[in-house]
Structures are given as structure tokens and as C-alpha cells.
Design a protein around this motif. Structure first.
Motif, short mmCIF file in Angstrom:
data_model
loop_
_atom_site.label_atom_id
_atom_site.label_comp_id
_atom_site.label_asym_id
_atom_site.label_seq_id
_atom_site.Cartn_x
_atom_site.Cartn_y
_atom_site.Cartn_z
N PRO A 20 -16.76 1.78 2.70
CA PRO A 20 -16.43 3.08 2.14
C PRO A 20 -15.78 2.95 0.77
N ALA A 21 -16.33 3.65 -0.21
CA ALA A 21 -15.89 3.48 -1.60
C ALA A 21 -14.43 3.85 -1.80
N ARG A 22 -13.98 4.90 -1.12
CA ARG A 22 -12.59 5.31 -1.31
C ARG A 22 -11.61 4.19 -0.94
N ALA A 23 -11.88 3.53 0.17
CA ALA A 23 -11.00 2.46 0.62
C ALA A 23 -11.05 1.27 -0.34
N VAL A 24 -12.24 0.94 -0.81
CA VAL A 24 -12.38 -0.18 -1.76
C VAL A 24 -11.57 0.10 -3.02
N LEU A 25 -11.67 1.31 -3.54
CA LEU A 25 -10.96 1.66 -4.77
C LEU A 25 -9.46 1.76 -4.56
N THR A 26 -9.04 2.27 -3.42
CA THR A 26 -7.61 2.41 -3.15
C THR A 26 -6.94 1.05 -2.96
N GLY A 27 -7.63 0.12 -2.32
CA GLY A 27 -7.03 -1.18 -2.04
C GLY A 27 -7.12 -2.18 -3.17
N GLU A 28 -7.91 -1.85 -4.20
CA GLU A 28 -8.18 -2.80 -5.28
C GLU A 28 -6.93 -3.42 -5.89
N ARG A 29 -5.99 -2.59 -6.32
CA ARG A 29 -4.85 -3.09 -7.08
C ARG A 29 -3.91 -3.96 -6.24
N VAL A 30 -3.62 -3.51 -5.03
CA VAL A 30 -2.72 -4.28 -4.18
C VAL A 30 -3.36 -5.62 -3.82
N ALA A 31 -4.65 -5.57 -3.45
CA ALA A 31 -5.35 -6.81 -3.10
C ALA A 31 -5.35 -7.79 -4.27
N LEU A 32 -5.61 -7.27 -5.47
CA LEU A 32 -5.62 -8.13 -6.65
C LEU A 32 -4.23 -8.66 -6.97
N ASN A 33 -3.23 -7.79 -6.94
CA ASN A 33 -1.87 -8.24 -7.27
C ASN A 33 -1.45 -9.42 -6.41
N LEU A 34 -1.67 -9.31 -5.11
CA LEU A 34 -1.24 -10.36 -4.20
C LEU A 34 -2.08 -11.62 -4.36
N LEU B 84 0.82 -1.21 0.00
CA LEU B 84 0.00 0.00 0.00
C LEU B 84 0.85 1.26 0.00
N ALA B 85 1.96 1.22 0.74
CA ALA B 85 2.87 2.38 0.77
C ALA B 85 3.49 2.62 -0.60
N GLU B 86 3.74 1.55 -1.32
CA GLU B 86 4.30 1.68 -2.67
C GLU B 86 3.27 2.23 -3.65
N ASP B 87 2.01 1.77 -3.51
CA ASP B 87 0.99 2.12 -4.49
C ASP B 87 0.33 3.47 -4.22
N ALA B 88 0.29 3.87 -2.96
CA ALA B 88 -0.33 5.16 -2.62
C ALA B 88 0.50 5.86 -1.55
N PRO B 89 1.74 6.24 -1.90
CA PRO B 89 2.63 6.80 -0.88
C PRO B 89 2.14 8.09 -0.24
N TRP B 90 1.38 8.88 -1.00
CA TRP B 90 0.82 10.13 -0.47
C TRP B 90 -0.70 10.14 -0.62
N SER C 256 -9.25 8.92 -6.01
CA SER C 256 -10.41 8.61 -5.18
C SER C 256 -10.71 9.72 -4.18
N GLU C 257 -9.67 10.31 -3.63
CA GLU C 257 -9.87 11.33 -2.60
C GLU C 257 -10.49 12.61 -3.15
N HIS C 258 -10.23 12.90 -4.42
CA HIS C 258 -10.77 14.14 -5.01
C HIS C 258 -12.02 13.91 -5.85
N LEU C 259 -12.24 12.68 -6.31
CA LEU C 259 -13.36 12.40 -7.20
C LEU C 259 -14.55 11.76 -6.48
N ILE C 260 -14.25 10.92 -5.50
CA ILE C 260 -15.30 10.14 -4.83
C ILE C 260 -15.72 10.82 -3.53
N PRO C 261 -17.00 11.06 -3.32
CA PRO C 261 -17.48 11.67 -2.07
C PRO C 261 -17.05 10.83 -0.86
#
Length: 303
Positions: free
Chosen positions: A89-103, A15-21, A26-31
């Protein structure tokens, strides 16, 4: 063994690699109050592994995300199967998608490939039993084991995936057992040290719980290794004919492991030689990720 600590370390690093900041999309587009429901869907058949890792990825981002697993590690599935449901929460689902899938894709790929190797061994042994007129299950099935040829940082996950596929783990690290390989023996030879003497001295220094394995690449090395007290003799890159001879020489005095150049097209005939274990680096270094997808489910409006 796939511990909670091992999972946490890998997930947090991913997660730190995929979303370091943060996930700026998701934070700006998703309520902030938006919720989502997504399904982990199989786009091809396989064997499942990594359920705890998949769930832990979303939990690390947002404890309110709920993950319901519909299959357990080690279970086969068909293309189109829904393997898990994620809600929260949609933001968390979208942020975690790629790392969860990769692993999870990586682990399912290894489990699926391992299951193919295990099946090839079982089929070969069954043919030997049938040819000899023996009841099914008479011959002990050869173990399919992994190696240390894993992705750095992902060893715990990849070795767990091997077990999910019906395989077995070799040593997890250099600290787990003594394994004298060809380069170790080359150093001893260059130093003028007698192999049997060196192994006996080593055995005297080891705790009684430590396993001793020695790799050989010639039939004439086996007796010296056995005399040194080896628990396992690894026959490395032996021909099928020499594997048969090697098993006969050992004659039950140690576990016999075959290694080197093992593929799906050869593992059956290797198993038929009577070796106890076949170690296969390809289980981890050559497995491809399985095709899985995490798709948002659109709820049908009511009324």
C-alpha cells in the motif's frame, strides 16, 4: 543483542514522533487503494546494518507491506547497489520512508565506520607479523569495541551496528559488569580507602559470573588493581610507550584494554602495543549517517 522488543520500541517511538496524528499528505493526496514499489538504494559505498529495523518500520504501519532484503547485516556494498525492495500500500510506504531511512542510515554509518577501524587494526597487526617474520594469523587480533557513548534510546541498534561492522560490544549498560572508573577511584581515595582492599571486598560480594574491570591512568596503579582481582585493566589515555609498558606489567594476568583519544590515525599503533581490546567511543558518537535513498519505481505501462 538486538531483540524484537527493542526494535519494536524504537520503531513505534519513531513513527509516533514523525506522524503523531497520521500522515496528512499521504492520507489526503494518495488514493487508499494505490500501491507502490520502492527500492532502498545506496548513494555511497558502505557496510549494511539494520535490515530487521528497516522491515519492522513498514510492518508496524501496514502488515501488507512486503520488504525483500538483498543484503544481510555485515555485508559490504558499493554505491548504486539496491539493498532492499519495498512493495505494498502506497500510503504506508510513503509514511514509513523517513523513519526507516533515518534508522537504517544511522546503523549503516556506524557499521561502515567500525569496519574502517577494524581494518586499520588488522593492517597494523599484519605489519607487526611481517616485520617479525611470523606467519599471518600468529598474533591474536586486537578487538575493537564500542562504549556507552551512544544515542539515548538507540543503544541496542547502535551496538548491533558495531557488530555488523566487525567490532565487538563492551558492556551494554551499568547493570552488565562492574567497571570502576577514575571517578569511582577518586571517591575511594578521598575517603581514605585502600584500592586493593576495596576491590577484594567487592570481589567477595560479587557473583562469580560478574566481570570486574578497573580503569587506571598511571602505570603505578596497575599492581594494586591486579592484586584486587581485576579481570580487565583499562589503560586510559596512555601514550603508546606507556601502553607497551602497561602490557608488560600486566603480563597476561588480566585482559588489557586501551581507551581514550583513539582515532583512525592512531588505532594501528595502539593495536601494535599488544593490548587485547581497544574501546572507541567514536564508533557511535562520531559516525555520520550513510547516504541511502528510498525511491519509488515507476512501472512501465504495458502495450
Amino acid at each position: 543483542m538486538l531483540t524484537r522488543a527493542a526494535i519494536t520500541e524504537v520503531v513505534e517511538r519513531g513513527l509516533a514522533e514523525d506522524a503523531p496524528w497520521g500522515d496528512i499528505t499521504s492520507e489526503h493526496l494518495i488514493p487508499a487503494a494505490a500501491t507502490a514499489r520502492a527500492v532502498l538504494a545506496a548513494r555511497e559505498a558502505g557496510v549494511f546494518s539494520g535490515g530487521a529495523v528497516f522491515a519492522a518500520t513498514f510492518a508496524a504501519l501496514e502488515p501488507a507491506v512486503a520488504v525483500e532484503l538483498h543484503v544481510a547485516d555485515g555485508e559490504p556494498f558499493e554505491a548504486g547497489a539496491v539493498l532492499a525492495t519495498v512493495t505494498g500500500p502506497a500510503r504506508a510506504v510513503l509514511t514509513g520512508e523517513r523513519v526507516a531511512l533515518n534508522l537504517t542510515q544511522r546503523m549503516c554509518g556506524i557499521a561502515t565506520l567500525t569496519a574502517r577501524y577494524v581494518a586499520a587494526v588488522e593492517e597494523a597487526v599484519a605489519r607487526v607479523e611481517e616485520a617479525a617474520g611470523l606467519p599471518s594469523g600468529t598474533i591474536t587480533r586486537t578487538r575493537v569495541a564500542d562504549t556507552r557513548k551512544t544515542t539515548p534510546g538507540l543503544r541496542a541498534l547502535e551496538k548491533h551496528a558495531v557488530v555488523s561492522g566487525g567490532g565487538h560490544n563492551h558492556r551494554h549498560s551499568l547493570s552488565d559488569a562492574v567497571m570502576a572508573k577514575d571517578n569511582h577511584l577518586a571517591v575511594l581515595t578521598a575517603d581514605g580507602t585502600d584500592l586493593t582492599t576495596a576491590l577484594r571486598q567487592l570481589r567477595r560480594r560479587l557473583p562469580h559470573t560478574v566481570h570486574l574491570e578497573v580503569e587506571v591512568d598511571r602505570l603505578d596503579q596497575i599492581e594494586a588493581v591486579l592484586a584486587g582481582g581485576a579481570d580487565t585493566v583499562m589503560l586510559d589515555n596512555f601514550s603508546v610507550e606507556d601502553l607497551v609498558s602497561g602490557v608488560a606489567v600486566v603480563d597476561g594476568r588480566a585482559t588489557v584494554e586501551a581507551s581514550g583519544g583513539v582515532g583512525l590515525e592512531t588505532i594501528g599503533e595502539i593495536a601494535a602495543t599488544g593490548v587485547d581490546v581497544i574501546s572507541v567511543g567514536a564508533l557511535t558518537h562520531s559516525a555520520r549517517n550513510l547516504d541511502l535513498g528510498l525511491d519509488i519505481v515507476l512501472e512501465t505501462p504495458q502495450g
